[in-house]
Design a protein around this motif. Sequence first.
Motif, PDB file in Angstrom:
ATOM      1  N   PRO A  11      17.902   8.717  12.636  1.00  0.00           N
ATOM      2  CA  PRO A  11      18.702   7.963  11.669  1.00  0.00           C
ATOM      3  C   PRO A  11      19.328   8.905  10.645  1.00  0.00           C
ATOM      4  O   PRO A  11      18.682   9.882  10.280  1.00  0.00           O
ATOM      5  CB  PRO A  11      17.666   7.053  11.000  1.00  0.00           C
ATOM      6  N   CYS A  30      17.285   4.501  15.068  1.00  0.00           N
ATOM      7  CA  CYS A  30      18.455   3.717  14.697  1.00  0.00           C
ATOM      8  C   CYS A  30      19.198   3.387  15.985  1.00  0.00           C
ATOM      9  O   CYS A  30      19.398   4.264  16.823  1.00  0.00           O
ATOM     10  CB  CYS A  30      19.330   4.536  13.747  1.00  0.00           C
ATOM     11  N   THR A  84      18.064   0.153  11.767  1.00  0.00           N
ATOM     12  CA  THR A  84      17.102   1.243  11.650  1.00  0.00           C
ATOM     13  C   THR A  84      15.728   0.601  11.505  1.00  0.00           C
ATOM     14  O   THR A  84      15.560  -0.350  10.733  1.00  0.00           O
ATOM     15  CB  THR A  84      17.406   2.121  10.423  1.00  0.00           C
TER      16      THR A  84
END
Length: 127
Positions: A11, A30, A84
């Motif tokens: 992420p 993510c 996420t």
Amino acid sequence: MSTFMHSWPRPPHALPHARLNEPPNGARVCVAGLVLVRQRPGTANGVIFLTLEDETGISNIIVWRKVHERFRRAVVSGRCLRVTGKLQRESGVVQIIAEVIEDISPMLDELARPPADNALESERAGC
């Protein structure tokens, strides 16, 4: 840690759905994709289940009540989301427990627009 353990995008970069088998259980990942399904079963105590799709596959997302309250607009109306959260594997099923949900639907409009170079060439050609 081995190089393999660091080989997937972290992420805020989105991991393609086909690569969800790479990070270890519990890793923060993510994903992004089109919303295929939103489910809010009456027996789920306020939990929402989302199914997202990208060009490589689908992801199952679990949205707990508090996360839903925080990102309600994106969950309810987003056509394309970036999520996420924590990767969870149980009995061969992979899902992501959502922590942050972003509506990236405006990016879909960009896909329909011709690249700037093509637009200039079309303008010069009188199209």
